[in-house]
Design a protein around this motif. Structure first.
Motif, PDB file in Angstrom:
ATOM      1  N   GLU A  27       0.832  -1.212   0.000  1.00 20.70           N
ATOM      2  CA  GLU A  27       0.000   0.000   0.000  1.00 20.70           C
ATOM      3  C   GLU A  27       0.865   1.260   0.000  1.00 20.70           C
ATOM      4  N   LEU A  34       1.006   6.779  -6.688  1.00 20.02           N
ATOM      5  CA  LEU A  34      -0.155   7.644  -6.925  1.00 20.02           C
ATOM      6  C   LEU A  34       0.164   9.116  -6.671  1.00 20.02           C
ATOM      7  N   VAL A  53      -6.735   4.918  -0.817  1.00 22.30           N
ATOM      8  CA  VAL A  53      -7.865   4.740  -1.727  1.00 22.30           C
ATOM      9  C   VAL A  53      -8.451   6.095  -2.127  1.00 22.30           C
ATOM     10  N   ALA A  56      -6.082   7.462  -4.623  1.00 20.69           N
ATOM     11  CA  ALA A  56      -6.293   6.766  -5.894  1.00 20.69           C
ATOM     12  C   ALA A  56      -7.477   7.362  -6.644  1.00 20.69           C
ATOM     13  N   ARG A  57      -8.549   7.649  -5.919  1.00 21.01           N
ATOM     14  CA  ARG A  57      -9.715   8.278  -6.551  1.00 21.01           C
ATOM     15  C   ARG A  57      -9.328   9.610  -7.185  1.00 21.01           C
ATOM     16  N   GLN A  60      -7.293   9.100 -10.296  1.00 20.71           N
ATOM     17  CA  GLN A  60      -8.128   8.714 -11.437  1.00 20.71           C
ATOM     18  C   GLN A  60      -8.710   9.952 -12.107  1.00 20.71           C
ATOM     19  N   VAL A 112      -4.012   3.065 -12.881  1.00 18.67           N
ATOM     20  CA  VAL A 112      -4.619   3.667 -11.696  1.00 18.67           C
ATOM     21  C   VAL A 112      -5.893   2.906 -11.321  1.00 18.67           C
ATOM     22  N   ARG A 113      -6.683   2.527 -12.311  1.00 14.32           N
ATOM     23  CA  ARG A 113      -7.893   1.750 -12.023  1.00 14.32           C
ATOM     24  C   ARG A 113      -7.543   0.405 -11.369  1.00 14.32           C
ATOM     25  N   THR A 116      -6.413   1.131  -7.812  1.00 15.39           N
ATOM     26  CA  THR A 116      -7.586   1.536  -7.029  1.00 15.39           C
ATOM     27  C   THR A 116      -8.403   0.315  -6.631  1.00 15.39           C
ATOM     28  N   GLN A 117      -8.648  -0.578  -7.575  1.00 16.41           N
ATOM     29  CA  GLN A 117      -9.440  -1.780  -7.271  1.00 16.41           C
ATOM     30  C   GLN A 117      -8.756  -2.634  -6.220  1.00 16.41           C
ATOM     31  N   LEU A 119      -6.739  -1.570  -3.882  1.00 13.77           N
ATOM     32  CA  LEU A 119      -6.878  -0.867  -2.599  1.00 13.77           C
ATOM     33  C   LEU A 119      -8.283  -1.032  -2.033  1.00 13.77           C
ATOM     34  N   VAL A 120      -9.286  -0.943  -2.894  1.00  9.93           N
ATOM     35  CA  VAL A 120     -10.674  -1.143  -2.453  1.00  9.93           C
ATOM     36  C   VAL A 120     -10.845  -2.560  -1.919  1.00  9.93           C
TER      37      VAL A 120
END
Length: 126
Positions: A27, A34, A53, A56-57, A60, A112-113, A116-117, A119-120
């Motif tokens: 992480e 990021l 996260v 990351a958003r 994006q 990045v997507r 992000t996924q 991390l989610v």
């Protein structure tokens, strides 16, 4: 919690700068990568730095806007650049540069997507 290796990591979109999800310190490597994608001033916002996260958003959104800017520059170059008095060779080179940048930014957006996924998924497992 140890996360198993996901298809995200196997994907060619996974950035080489980010460790495998679930591995030690992954992480932190994701957050570092990021942070490089957003303007430096965002590092002063504690919420973005404490919550990868959320960072990351924002990354994006940032990259999506950069793709739009590069596409606009590419689409308008043929009409706008001659009015600036630039020689045809410079215009052609600039168009190729913008096209390459759009491709690179699209790849970054996919990366990045993927991050992000992951991390989610990591947050959902906690």
């Amino acid at each position: 919690m140890i996360m198993t290796l996901t298809t995200t990591r196997i994907s060619s979109d996974w950035p080489c700068q980010v460790k495998t999800p679930g591995s030690y310190d992954w992480e932190r490597s994701a957050a570092k990568w990021l942070r490089e994608l957003v303007p430096a001033r965002y590092a002063s916002y504690p919420a973005l730095m404490r919550h990868p996260v959320l960072l990351a958003r924002h990354a994006q959104i940032q990259v999506q806007n950069e793709v739009r800017v590069a596409r606009t520059a590419l689409q308008t170059a043929r009409a706008d650049l001659p009015r600036l008095g630039l020689p045809e060779s410079v215009i052609e080179h600039t168009i190729k540069m913008y096209a390459a940048e759009v491709m690179q930014l699209q790849h970054i957006a996919r990366s990045v997507r993927a991050v992000t996924q992951a991390l989610v998924d990591q947050n959902a497992g906690r």
